[in-house]
Design a protein around this motif. Structure first.
Motif, PDB file in Angstrom:
ATOM      1  N   SER A  27      -0.098  -1.629  -6.471  1.00 15.05           N
ATOM      2  CA  SER A  27       0.860  -2.354  -5.641  1.00 15.05           C
ATOM      3  C   SER A  27       0.852  -3.846  -5.942  1.00 15.05           C
ATOM      4  N   CYS A  28       0.596  -4.203  -7.186  1.00 19.25           N
ATOM      5  CA  CYS A  28       0.521  -5.605  -7.577  1.00 19.25           C
ATOM      6  C   CYS A  28       1.926  -6.201  -7.611  1.00 19.25           C
ATOM      7  N   ARG A  29       2.106  -7.307  -6.919  1.00 19.29           N
ATOM      8  CA  ARG A  29       3.391  -7.992  -6.865  1.00 19.29           C
ATOM      9  C   ARG A  29       3.489  -9.007  -7.996  1.00 19.29           C
ATOM     10  N   ILE A  30       4.679  -9.492  -8.249  1.00 16.88           N
ATOM     11  CA  ILE A  30       4.908 -10.462  -9.315  1.00 16.88           C
ATOM     12  C   ILE A  30       4.030 -11.696  -9.145  1.00 16.88           C
ATOM     13  N   ASN A  31       3.788 -12.097  -7.908  1.00 14.65           N
ATOM     14  CA  ASN A  31       2.968 -13.291  -7.658  1.00 14.65           C
ATOM     15  C   ASN A  31       1.468 -12.994  -7.721  1.00 14.65           C
ATOM     16  N   GLY A  32       1.089 -11.760  -8.085  1.00  9.61           N
ATOM     17  CA  GLY A  32      -0.309 -11.398  -8.225  1.00  9.61           C
ATOM     18  C   GLY A  32      -0.937 -10.800  -6.976  1.00  9.61           C
ATOM     19  N   GLN A  33      -0.241 -10.872  -5.841  1.00 13.85           N
ATOM     20  CA  GLN A  33      -0.774 -10.284  -4.613  1.00 13.85           C
ATOM     21  C   GLN A  33      -0.770  -8.767  -4.711  1.00 13.85           C
ATOM     22  N   GLN A  34      -1.799  -8.174  -4.145  1.00 14.10           N
ATOM     23  CA  GLN A  34      -1.849  -6.718  -4.072  1.00 14.10           C
ATOM     24  C   GLN A  34      -1.693  -6.319  -2.618  1.00 14.10           C
ATOM     25  N   LYS A  35      -0.540  -5.760  -2.317  1.00  9.40           N
ATOM     26  CA  LYS A  35      -0.305  -5.220  -0.983  1.00  9.40           C
ATOM     27  C   LYS A  35       0.772  -4.169  -1.102  1.00  9.40           C
ATOM     28  N   GLY A  36       0.591  -3.099  -0.414  1.00  9.80           N
ATOM     29  CA  GLY A  36       1.523  -1.990  -0.496  1.00  9.80           C
ATOM     30  C   GLY A  36       0.776  -0.683  -0.305  1.00  9.80           C
ATOM     31  N   TYR A  37       1.503   0.414  -0.385  1.00 13.11           N
ATOM     32  CA  TYR A  37       0.946   1.715  -0.051  1.00 13.11           C
ATOM     33  C   TYR A  37      -0.221   2.124  -0.941  1.00 13.11           C
ATOM     34  N   CYS A  38      -0.048   2.085  -2.259  1.00  8.95           N
ATOM     35  CA  CYS A  38      -1.128   2.533  -3.149  1.00  8.95           C
ATOM     36  C   CYS A  38      -2.381   1.676  -2.966  1.00  8.95           C
ATOM     37  N   HIS A  39      -2.188   0.392  -2.801  1.00  6.86           N
ATOM     38  CA  HIS A  39      -3.332  -0.499  -2.569  1.00  6.86           C
ATOM     39  C   HIS A  39      -4.043  -0.115  -1.272  1.00  6.86           C
ATOM     40  N   GLN A  40      -3.277   0.153  -0.226  1.00 10.67           N
ATOM     41  CA  GLN A  40      -3.859   0.549   1.061  1.00 10.67           C
ATOM     42  C   GLN A  40      -4.568   1.894   0.970  1.00 10.67           C
ATOM     43  N   GLN A  41      -4.170   2.736   0.023  1.00  6.50           N
ATOM     44  CA  GLN A  41      -4.776   4.065  -0.142  1.00  6.50           C
ATOM     45  C   GLN A  41      -5.948   4.062  -1.118  1.00  6.50           C
ATOM     46  N   GLY A  42      -6.420   2.886  -1.527  1.00  3.92           N
ATOM     47  CA  GLY A  42      -7.638   2.808  -2.326  1.00  3.92           C
ATOM     48  C   GLY A  42      -7.460   2.809  -3.826  1.00  3.92           C
ATOM     49  N   SER A  43      -6.307   2.369  -4.301  1.00  4.90           N
ATOM     50  CA  SER A  43      -6.084   2.400  -5.748  1.00  4.90           C
ATOM     51  C   SER A  43      -7.003   1.456  -6.523  1.00  4.90           C
ATOM     52  N   VAL A  44      -7.462   0.389  -5.898  1.00  2.00           N
ATOM     53  CA  VAL A  44      -8.415  -0.505  -6.574  1.00  2.00           C
ATOM     54  C   VAL A  44      -9.738   0.235  -6.795  1.00  2.00           C
TER      55      VAL A  44
ATOM     56  N   PHE B 218       5.675   2.093  -8.617  1.00  2.00           N
ATOM     57  CA  PHE B 218       6.476   3.066  -9.361  1.00  2.00           C
ATOM     58  C   PHE B 218       7.656   3.577  -8.527  1.00  2.00           C
ATOM     59  N   GLY B 219       7.673   3.250  -7.233  1.00  2.00           N
ATOM     60  CA  GLY B 219       8.797   3.611  -6.380  1.00  2.00           C
ATOM     61  C   GLY B 219       8.704   4.957  -5.695  1.00  2.00           C
ATOM     62  N   ILE B 220       7.559   5.617  -5.781  1.00  2.00           N
ATOM     63  CA  ILE B 220       7.378   6.889  -5.065  1.00  2.00           C
ATOM     64  C   ILE B 220       6.110   6.782  -4.204  1.00  2.00           C
ATOM     65  N   CYS B 221       6.134   5.823  -3.320  1.00  2.00           N
ATOM     66  CA  CYS B 221       4.959   5.456  -2.535  1.00  2.00           C
ATOM     67  C   CYS B 221       4.384   6.607  -1.719  1.00  2.00           C
ATOM     68  N   ASP B 222       5.234   7.509  -1.254  1.00  2.00           N
ATOM     69  CA  ASP B 222       4.743   8.608  -0.429  1.00  2.00           C
ATOM     70  C   ASP B 222       3.827   9.552  -1.206  1.00  2.00           C
ATOM     71  N   LYS B 223       3.776   9.417  -2.524  1.00  2.00           N
ATOM     72  CA  LYS B 223       2.909  10.259  -3.341  1.00  2.00           C
ATOM     73  C   LYS B 223       1.722   9.473  -3.904  1.00  2.00           C
ATOM     74  N   GLY B 224       1.531   8.245  -3.443  1.00  2.00           N
ATOM     75  CA  GLY B 224       0.492   7.379  -3.993  1.00  2.00           C
ATOM     76  C   GLY B 224      -0.891   7.661  -3.453  1.00  2.00           C
ATOM     77  N   PRO B 225      -1.868   7.176  -4.147  1.00  2.00           N
ATOM     78  CA  PRO B 225      -1.831   6.402  -5.374  1.00  2.00           C
ATOM     79  C   PRO B 225      -1.330   7.225  -6.568  1.00  2.00           C
ATOM     80  N   ILE B 226      -0.542   6.540  -7.402  1.00  2.00           N
ATOM     81  CA  ILE B 226       0.074   7.149  -8.576  1.00  2.00           C
ATOM     82  C   ILE B 226      -0.721   6.778  -9.822  1.00  2.00           C
ATOM     83  N   VAL B 227      -0.939   7.768 -10.689  1.00  2.00           N
ATOM     84  CA  VAL B 227      -1.570   7.571 -11.988  1.00  2.00           C
ATOM     85  C   VAL B 227      -0.652   8.215 -13.022  1.00  2.00           C
ATOM     86  N   VAL B 228      -0.314   7.463 -14.075  1.00  2.00           N
ATOM     87  CA  VAL B 228       0.534   7.979 -15.142  1.00  2.00           C
ATOM     88  C   VAL B 228      -0.265   7.926 -16.437  1.00  2.00           C
ATOM     89  N   VAL B 229      -0.259   9.038 -17.180  1.00  2.00           N
ATOM     90  CA  VAL B 229      -1.032   9.146 -18.411  1.00  2.00           C
ATOM     91  C   VAL B 229      -0.085   9.364 -19.595  1.00  2.00           C
TER      92      VAL B 229
END
Length: 102
Positions: A13-30, A57-68
């Motif tokens: 959930s990294c924003r352009i300004n470098g802040q991390q806030k959003g669903y995946c971040h709240q769900q432990g993606s770090v 990635f725009g599908i927050c309800d399925k986060g955290p998202i990992v793409v390989v």
């Protein structure tokens, strides 16, 4: 230049300004990134698996998202406890983890 076997993108959930806030971040993606980094180190796969954090990635309800890549496999609702399975089954066993795929 290193040509990795797998390139992994994890939404933090990294924003352009470098802040991390959003669903995946709240769900432990770090923590998820830390788990991937530890597994890469433990298995000595630093040349084979490259890791990047991403914005949404725009599908927050399925986060955290990992793409390989190169396969383009999308995993959803991934937790740190799932990382070992991804390494065992996907990266070393060449079979994506079906129950995590979206």
């Amino acid at each position: 230049m290193i040509q990795p076997k797998f390139h992994v993108f994890i939404c933090t959930s990294c924003r352009i300004n470098g802040q991390q806030k959003g669903y995946c971040h709240q769900q432990g993606s770090v923590d998820l990134i830390q788990a991937f980094m530890q597994e890469i180190e433990d298995r000595e796969l630093s040349g084979d698996v490259v890791l990047n954090n991403t914005g949404c990635f725009g599908i927050c309800d399925k986060g955290p998202i990992v793409v390989v890549y190169p396969e383009g496999v999308w995993y959803g609702n991934v937790q740190a406890k799932d990382v070992e399975r991804i390494f065992d089954e996907h990266f070393e066993g060449n079979t994506p983890v079906k129950d995590l795929m979206i």
